[in-house]
Design an enzyme around this catalytic site. Structure first.
Site, short mmCIF file in Angstrom:
data_model
loop_
_atom_site.label_atom_id
_atom_site.label_comp_id
_atom_site.label_asym_id
_atom_site.label_seq_id
_atom_site.Cartn_x
_atom_site.Cartn_y
_atom_site.Cartn_z
N GLU A 1 -2.43 -8.92 2.71
CA GLU A 1 -2.76 -9.46 4.03
C GLU A 1 -4.24 -9.36 4.35
O GLU A 1 -4.72 -9.98 5.31
CB GLU A 1 -1.94 -8.74 5.11
CG GLU A 1 -2.43 -7.37 5.51
CD GLU A 1 -2.06 -6.24 4.56
OE1 GLU A 1 -2.28 -5.08 4.91
OE2 GLU A 1 -1.56 -6.53 3.46
N CYS B 1 0.84 -1.20 0.00
CA CYS B 1 0.00 0.00 0.00
C CYS B 1 0.88 1.26 0.00
O CYS B 1 1.65 1.46 -0.92
CB CYS B 1 -1.00 -0.03 1.15
SG CYS B 1 -2.36 1.16 0.94
N HIS C 1 -3.75 -4.72 -0.55
CA HIS C 1 -3.33 -5.33 0.71
C HIS C 1 -3.42 -6.85 0.60
O HIS C 1 -4.50 -7.42 0.78
CB HIS C 1 -4.24 -4.87 1.86
CG HIS C 1 -4.05 -3.45 2.28
ND1 HIS C 1 -3.14 -3.07 3.24
CD2 HIS C 1 -4.65 -2.31 1.86
CE1 HIS C 1 -3.19 -1.76 3.41
NE2 HIS C 1 -4.10 -1.27 2.57
#
Length: 211
Positions: free
Chosen positions: A194, A82, A192
């Site tokens: 994650e 990001c 992202h």
């Protein structure tokens, strides 16, 4: 053998989420700003949320640009996520104020020209064929984005001795922006991984497999 990952703690980013995601794919993760740990780890992950300028202030406070540069000079893997991707470029322009970035890639982070901001939610990525980053990930799979700024033009100029980076794009509200870059030991994603479920975990696994 388990790969070690230093998750750079410089006051920006959802460190716990990134830590869990990297541990999920088998990495031994240390959240740290200690230079020796950062340089010694198999991989360095640099997350980031919020404004470009504040991220750069935090990064400079822990000598982040130097540490990233030293790792890359030795072909030691780095992953930006990001705003952790955005700060790798030359500069960021927010509200008419320009902030110098790490300068690993030429280009400027600017506000997306889209009718609805932030760009928040799931989106596809125009993947580069043969990408190691996206190995095993279908073209229609979606990743999670949260941002209002991005790199909207790619300015890299290579030569006969330089392998051009693999640049993947995405689109929001009619505006295209860089979604991911794979450049030797330096990888970065605007989205992202994650927060992108099993598909994000697969991308992180692909990165861990390069360490």
């Amino acid at each position: 053998m388990t790969k070690t990952v230093a998750l750079l703690d410089y006051g920006s980013g959802n460190l716990r989420s990134a830590q869990r995601a990297l541990e999920r794919v088998g990495a031994d993760v240390t959240v740290t700003a200690d230079p020796q740990t950062v340089l010694a780890a198999d991989g360095l992950a640099v997350p980031g949320v919020g404004a470009f300028a504040s991220c750069m202030r935090g990064l400079r406070a822990v000598h982040g640009p130097r540490l990233i540069g030293e790792r890359l000079a030795g072909s030691r893997p780095v992953l930006g996520i990001c705003v952790g991707m955005q700060i790798l470029f030359d500069s960021g322009d927010e509200h008419g104020v320009s902030t110098t970035g790490c300068g690993e890639w030429p280009g400027t982070v600017t506000r997306l020209q889209a009718p609805v901001l932030p760009h928040m939610g799931w989106n596809t990525v125009e993947q580069v064929a043969g990408s190691t980053m996206f190995a095993g990930i279908g073209a229609q799979e979606r990743f999670y984005f949260v941002h209002s700024y991005g790199v909207r033009t790619w300015e890299f100029v290579g030569d006969d001795l330089t392998t051009p980076p693999q640049v993947s794009w995405a689109e929001h509200g009619g505006d295209r922006f860089v979604a991911a870059v794979e450049n030797g030991p330096l990888w970065a994603t605007q989205f992202h991984p994650e927060k992108s479920g099993d598909i994000g975990a697969l991308l992180l696994r692909n990165w861990i497999d390069t360490l």
